[in-house]
Design a protein around this motif. Structure first.
Motif, PDB file in Angstrom:
ATOM      1  N   ASN A   4      18.582   1.398 103.402  1.00  0.00           N
ATOM      2  CA  ASN A   4      17.452   2.299 103.704  1.00  0.00           C
ATOM      3  C   ASN A   4      16.518   1.685 104.735  1.00  0.00           C
ATOM      4  O   ASN A   4      16.002   2.368 105.629  1.00  0.00           O
ATOM      5  N   GLN A   5      16.277   0.380 104.614  1.00  0.00           N
ATOM      6  CA  GLN A   5      15.419  -0.294 105.598  1.00  0.00           C
ATOM      7  C   GLN A   5      16.034  -0.244 106.992  1.00  0.00           C
ATOM      8  O   GLN A   5      15.333  -0.059 107.997  1.00  0.00           O
ATOM      9  N   GLU A   6      17.349  -0.421 107.037  1.00  0.00           N
ATOM     10  CA  GLU A   6      18.029  -0.334 108.348  1.00  0.00           C
ATOM     11  C   GLU A   6      17.877   1.064 108.932  1.00  0.00           C
ATOM     12  O   GLU A   6      17.599   1.237 110.125  1.00  0.00           O
ATOM     13  N   LYS A   7      18.060   2.087 108.088  1.00  0.00           N
ATOM     14  CA  LYS A   7      17.910   3.466 108.565  1.00  0.00           C
ATOM     15  C   LYS A   7      16.485   3.723 109.057  1.00  0.00           C
ATOM     16  O   LYS A   7      16.265   4.384 110.070  1.00  0.00           O
ATOM     17  N   ILE A   8      15.508   3.198 108.294  1.00  0.00           N
ATOM     18  CA  ILE A   8      14.097   3.376 108.686  1.00  0.00           C
ATOM     19  C   ILE A   8      13.849   2.748 110.058  1.00  0.00           C
ATOM     20  O   ILE A   8      13.191   3.329 110.927  1.00  0.00           O
ATOM     21  N   ALA A   9      14.410   1.537 110.266  1.00  0.00           N
ATOM     22  CA  ALA A   9      14.225   0.846 111.555  1.00  0.00           C
ATOM     23  C   ALA A   9      14.857   1.645 112.689  1.00  0.00           C
ATOM     24  O   ALA A   9      14.266   1.811 113.763  1.00  0.00           O
ATOM     25  N   ILE A  10      16.065   2.180 112.448  1.00  0.00           N
ATOM     26  CA  ILE A  10      16.763   2.949 113.497  1.00  0.00           C
ATOM     27  C   ILE A  10      16.001   4.232 113.806  1.00  0.00           C
ATOM     28  O   ILE A  10      15.802   4.604 114.965  1.00  0.00           O
ATOM     29  N   LEU A  11      15.555   4.937 112.737  1.00  0.00           N
ATOM     30  CA  LEU A  11      14.809   6.189 112.945  1.00  0.00           C
ATOM     31  C   LEU A  11      13.475   5.942 113.639  1.00  0.00           C
ATOM     32  O   LEU A  11      13.028   6.755 114.459  1.00  0.00           O
ATOM     33  N   SER A  12      12.850   4.808 113.341  1.00  0.00           N
ATOM     34  CA  SER A  12      11.583   4.469 114.011  1.00  0.00           C
ATOM     35  C   SER A  12      11.804   4.273 115.503  1.00  0.00           C
ATOM     36  O   SER A  12      11.003   4.727 116.336  1.00  0.00           O
ATOM     37  N   GLU A  13      12.892   3.585 115.828  1.00  0.00           N
ATOM     38  CA  GLU A  13      13.209   3.403 117.257  1.00  0.00           C
ATOM     39  C   GLU A  13      13.442   4.741 117.947  1.00  0.00           C
ATOM     40  O   GLU A  13      12.954   4.988 119.060  1.00  0.00           O
ATOM     41  N   LYS A  14      14.202   5.621 117.278  1.00  0.00           N
ATOM     42  CA  LYS A  14      14.476   6.941 117.858  1.00  0.00           C
ATOM     43  C   LYS A  14      13.176   7.726 118.038  1.00  0.00           C
ATOM     44  O   LYS A  14      12.963   8.400 119.060  1.00  0.00           O
ATOM     45  N   MET A  15      12.287   7.653 117.033  1.00  0.00           N
ATOM     46  CA  MET A  15      11.016   8.379 117.108  1.00  0.00           C
ATOM     47  C   MET A  15      10.162   7.868 118.262  1.00  0.00           C
ATOM     48  O   MET A  15       9.559   8.654 119.010  1.00  0.00           O
ATOM     49  N   ASN A  16      10.123   6.545 118.445  1.00  0.00           N
ATOM     50  CA  ASN A  16       9.361   5.969 119.561  1.00  0.00           C
ATOM     51  C   ASN A  16       9.917   6.432 120.904  1.00  0.00           C
ATOM     52  O   ASN A  16       9.171   6.728 121.838  1.00  0.00           O
ATOM     53  N   ALA A  17      11.258   6.476 120.980  1.00  0.00           N
ATOM     54  CA  ALA A  17      11.879   6.932 122.227  1.00  0.00           C
ATOM     55  C   ALA A  17      11.533   8.385 122.506  1.00  0.00           C
ATOM     56  O   ALA A  17      11.244   8.773 123.649  1.00  0.00           O
ATOM     57  N   LEU A  18      11.533   9.233 121.452  1.00  0.00           N
ATOM     58  CA  LEU A  18      11.205  10.647 121.627  1.00  0.00           C
ATOM     59  C   LEU A  18       9.728  10.828 122.018  1.00  0.00           C
ATOM     60  O   LEU A  18       9.389  11.700 122.825  1.00  0.00           O
ATOM     61  N   ILE A  19       8.866   9.976 121.450  1.00  0.00           N
ATOM     62  CA  ILE A  19       7.439  10.056 121.818  1.00  0.00           C
ATOM     63  C   ILE A  19       7.250   9.743 123.298  1.00  0.00           C
ATOM     64  O   ILE A  19       6.485  10.417 124.010  1.00  0.00           O
ATOM     65  N   LYS A  20       7.952   8.717 123.766  1.00  0.00           N
ATOM     66  CA  LYS A  20       7.863   8.370 125.197  1.00  0.00           C
ATOM     67  C   LYS A  20       8.363   9.524 126.065  1.00  0.00           C
ATOM     68  O   LYS A  20       7.779   9.867 127.093  1.00  0.00           O
ATOM     69  N   LYS A  21       9.502  10.131 125.629  1.00  0.00           N
ATOM     70  CA  LYS A  21      10.034  11.275 126.387  1.00  0.00           C
ATOM     71  C   LYS A  21       9.035  12.432 126.367  1.00  0.00           C
ATOM     72  O   LYS A  21       8.850  13.131 127.375  1.00  0.00           O
ATOM     73  N   HIS A  22       8.387  12.641 125.203  1.00  0.00           N
ATOM     74  CA  HIS A  22       7.397  13.717 125.086  1.00  0.00           C
ATOM     75  C   HIS A  22       6.239  13.507 126.064  1.00  0.00           C
ATOM     76  O   HIS A  22       5.765  14.456 126.699  1.00  0.00           O
ATOM     77  N   GLN A  23       5.807  12.262 126.184  1.00  0.00           N
ATOM     78  CA  GLN A  23       4.730  11.954 127.124  1.00  0.00           C
ATOM     79  C   GLN A  23       5.152  12.248 128.560  1.00  0.00           C
ATOM     80  O   GLN A  23       4.377  12.804 129.353  1.00  0.00           O
TER      81      GLN A  23
END
Length: 777
Positions: A4-23
């Protein structure tokens, strides 16, 4: 939990990437909205053309299809209108140059200008030294003041000014200390330490790596700029440790890897340069060891801090710096200890200590469930690496090989079952190291005792080297079994060559170990008997040469037994295509070696039995004759194994051409052995000269047998083989036998061969319809 921690880390990275794309998308939307407004205002202000309006109205009324050129030209007007306002748009390159690059160039030119002005004033004595230093500090303070003042509105520009101010303050302090001797060393040191701390704090506040890098470069330059040549290395290393602890603090606050890389490079470069040029065991033993350990711990903690606090997923490329850090420290520590009178006896303990240094964080990560599993496996992998190194450092001989093979089997099992690629790769390395270590053990053990120390006896089978080989067989056998039955679960990437090469290499190593383990025991046994047979009395010097002959024949017979058993095992149990091909080739090779070298060696044993020259010194038993028939039984087993192996290849893999080749080879072996047996009994009956006559008749009879069998079984290759054999017999008869045989012998052989030829011809005529039908088929 860890998953679960690994999934959380991967999803956090994806979310950060999407935020940058959103900007980025938001900026583009705003730009497109501004551009659309400008286009609308431009269209409203532009007067409408009558020709354009008329063209738009009349175009739908036409029934004819307009030409292609007109269709392509119609959208030209709006396209032209859309292009016009794009000139006003500010490009990204322009933004980078205007807002970023120009400011950096500006501060650099300003610093250079101040330097040129200062140089001119110094050369012409326009300003006294104290005034120069005061003006320099004022310039730095002015840059710093304006930088801090502009931070709120112009953060990037402010950061550049502050960076320039810190650089000016560093070098003004250096000038005051070194050029004008206005400051004592301790004051200059304190000032530069303050500037370094200020640079670190400012970098965190501004969130700019540039400031941190300037502060870092300045920090590492301080001890060299302020050095008085006293050689007090403990002060230098203490200062470097403080700076690195500052970097460690930054690493916990900010995710700035380049800062970590630069500090890592500077620290170890300075330390290694000192160690190579100035280190002395008598003077610097404790200091060198303590600070090497301190630097290692700081950088190792920094690496773990990045991974644990930032929750970064561990990747293979992340292993480079920690590996370098660990092995630089180990190499330096080993070099320090090896020259110390007491330390050289503690090298194994030091190596295990390195394993413990990695084991402690591994336990902490596991207990507190920090980070992902890959990080834990990497840390524990370093533990295993240093345990592996500790084995040859502390131990010697067979223990090294045993521990390496055991560790290789354990790592392979963990890597393959738990899907840890790092462990599997490490196990492959240990397999090769363990194999070469075993080869080294064999060379030392058997070569030493049989040649260099004949008085020391090797107990057959019950000796340390053979028992080591047995355990190695078990280890490689376990690895090979696991590789075969879990071949599809390798954690390495699909298409990687490493597992494919290993699937061939591991069984090959296992076979080599099995074969050589017993062969070396056989050779050692006969070598010892040969050494014990030496008789040296005055001018008399005798050795029992039959023992060497027995050694040679038993080596060949053992090879036949080994390859035959392996062939049968593969035929009925393993059923591996590639092993079948290799077995067939080696089985044929071993049989050929027996026919050439083996039968010759047996004939030499027969001669030693009949000669009786050494019988007054040694007992020549009847076993020198009996060994012949033991060998023939073993040869029969090898032929059977070869036949079964080729039948398996023919049926399973449709290799049809092997059938006639195998049958011809078997008949070739039979006629060779029959010829040898004939010569043997003629020699035993003291009728040596009759073997020429007997061989010709034997070959002729066997040719007749092959033709009969070929006609009966409808096998053309047997008939052709018989004709070839008969042709060889006739060539032998006319070129060799005639000159050596008497009249009666010539008559017997000619008549016998003539009758055989007539019988063969009769068989061909009688059964020509069978042969013709076979040829048609």
């Amino acid at each position: 939990m860890n998953t679960n921690q690994e999934k959380i880390a991967i999803l956090s990275e994806k979310m950060n990437a999407l935020i940058k794309k959103h900007q980025v998308f938001t900026k583009e939307i705003i730009q497109l909205r501004d551009e659309l407004k400008e286009l609308k205002s431009a269209v409203q202000k532009e007067p409408k053309s009558t020709h354009t309006t008329q063209s738009i109205r009349t175009t739908p009324a036409k029934t004819e299809t307009p030409p292609k050129k007109q269709i392509q030209q119609q959208p030209a007007t709006p396209h032209t209108i859309r292009k016009t306002p794009r000139v006003k748009k500010k490009s990204n390159l322009e933004k980078f140059i205007g807002e970023n690059l120009i400011s950096k160039i500006g501060i650099l030119i300003t610093i250079i200008g101040v330097g040129i002005g200062a140089k001119y004033s110094i050369e012409n004595n326009l300003i006294n030294p104290i005034t120069r230093i005061i003006l320099g500090y004022l310039a730095g303070a002015g840059l710093l003041f304006f930088g801090i003042k502009l931070k709120k509105k112009y953060k990037n520009y402010s950061a550049v000014l502050v960076s320039g101010a810190i650089a000016v303050l560093y070098f003004i302090t250096y000038a005051a200390y070194d050029l004008y001797q206005l400051f004592p060393q301790i004051l200059a040191f304190i000032l530069m330490l303050i500037f370094t701390a200020f640079a670190v704090i400012t970098a965190i506040q501004y969130n700019k790596q540039l400031i941190a890098h300037i502060g870092l470069v300045g920090a590492y330059a301080v001890p060299f700029l302020l050095s008085d040549g006293s050689g007090k290395v403990e002060i230098l290393f203490s200062y470097m440790a403080i700076v690195n602890i500052g970097i460690l603090i930054i690493s916990f606050k900010k995710y700035w890897k380049p800062l970590y890389y630069v500090s890592f490079g500077f620290t170890w470069l300075i330390y290694l340069s000192w160690h190579i040029s100035e280190f002395s065991v008598e003077k610097n033993f404790s200091i060198a060891l303590i600070f090497a350990l301190l630097f290692f711990v700081i950088f190792y903690t920094t690496f773990l801090g990045y991974k644990l606090l930032q929750k970064e997923v561990y990747k293979n490329r992340d292993a480079i710096l920690p590996f370098l850090n660990s092995f630089i420290f180990y190499g330096v520590g080993y070099a320090i200890l090896v020259d110390h009178p007491t330390g050289k006896h503690l090298l194994g303990l030091f190596t295990l200590g390195n394993a413990v240094l990695h084991f402690i964080p591994g336990v902490i990560i596991h207990r507190l469930k920090l980070g992902n599993k890959s990080l834990l496996y990497f840390v524990l992998g370093l533990v295993l690496v240093f345990i592996t190194i500790a084995i040859p450092v502390q131990l010697d001989g067979n223990w090294v090989t045993l521990l390496w093979i055991t560790e290789a089997a354990l790592l392979f099992w963990i890597g393959r079952t738990k899907q840890i690629s790092f462990y599997e790769i490490l196990s492959y390395i240990l397999m090769l190291i363990g194999f070469f270590s075993l080869l080294h053990d064999w060379g030392n053990f058997y070569g030493h005792y049989s040649l260099h120390a004949p008085e020391k006896k090797i107990t057959p089978i019950l000796n340390s080297c053979f028992l080591t080989a047995i355990i190695c067989m078990a280890g490689y056998g376990f690895i090979s079994f696991l590789d075969q039955y879990k071949n599809d679960t390798s954690p390495l990437k699909k298409g990687s060559l490493i597992p494919k090469i290993a699937s061939f290499l591991i069984p090959a190593i296992l076979i080599i170990i099995c074969y050589n383990s017993f062969l070396l025991e056989i050779n050692a046994y006969w070598d010892q008997l040969y050494q014990d047979s030496h008789i040296h009395k005055g001018d008399l010097y005798k050795t029992n040469e039959t023992l060497i002959l027995f050694k040679n024949i038993w080596s060949i017979l053992y090879s036949l037994i080994f390859i035959s058993l392996l062939s049968l095992l593969n035929t009925y149990i393993i059923k591996n295509k590639y092993l079948s091909i290799v077995n067939t080739l080696f089985n044929g090779l071993c049989i050929f070696l027996f026919l050439t070298i083996g039968l010759y060696t047996i004939s030499e044993l027969r001669e030693s039995y009949l000669n009786k020259e050494i019988s007054e010194y040694y007992t020549i038993s009847y076993f020198t004759i009996l060994i012949r028939y033991i060998a023939l039984v073993i040869l029969g087993g090898a032929i059977y194994a070869l036949y079964k192996q080729t039948q398996h290849l023919i049926s399973e893999f449709n290799i049809g051409f092997l059938r006639p080749l195998t049958e011809l080879f078997i008949h070739f072996v039979i006629i060779w052995v029959a010829s040898s047996e004939l010569i043997h009994w003629l020699d035993m009956s003291s009728a040596e000269q009759s073997y020429k006559l007997g061989l010709s008749i034997l070959w002729g009879i066997y040719s007749l047998f092959l033709i009969t069998l070929g006609i009966w079984k409808k096998k053309k290759h047997l008939r052709i083989g018989a004709i070839v054999l008969f042709g060889i017999t006739l060539i032998k008869l006319f070129l060799y036998d005639i000159s050596h045989l008497g009249t009666i012998a010539k008559t017997i052989v000619f008549v016998s061969l003539g009758i055989l030829l007539l019988i063969i011809s009769f068989l061909y005529n009688k059964y020509k319809h069978i042969i013709s039908e076979e040829n048609e088929d």
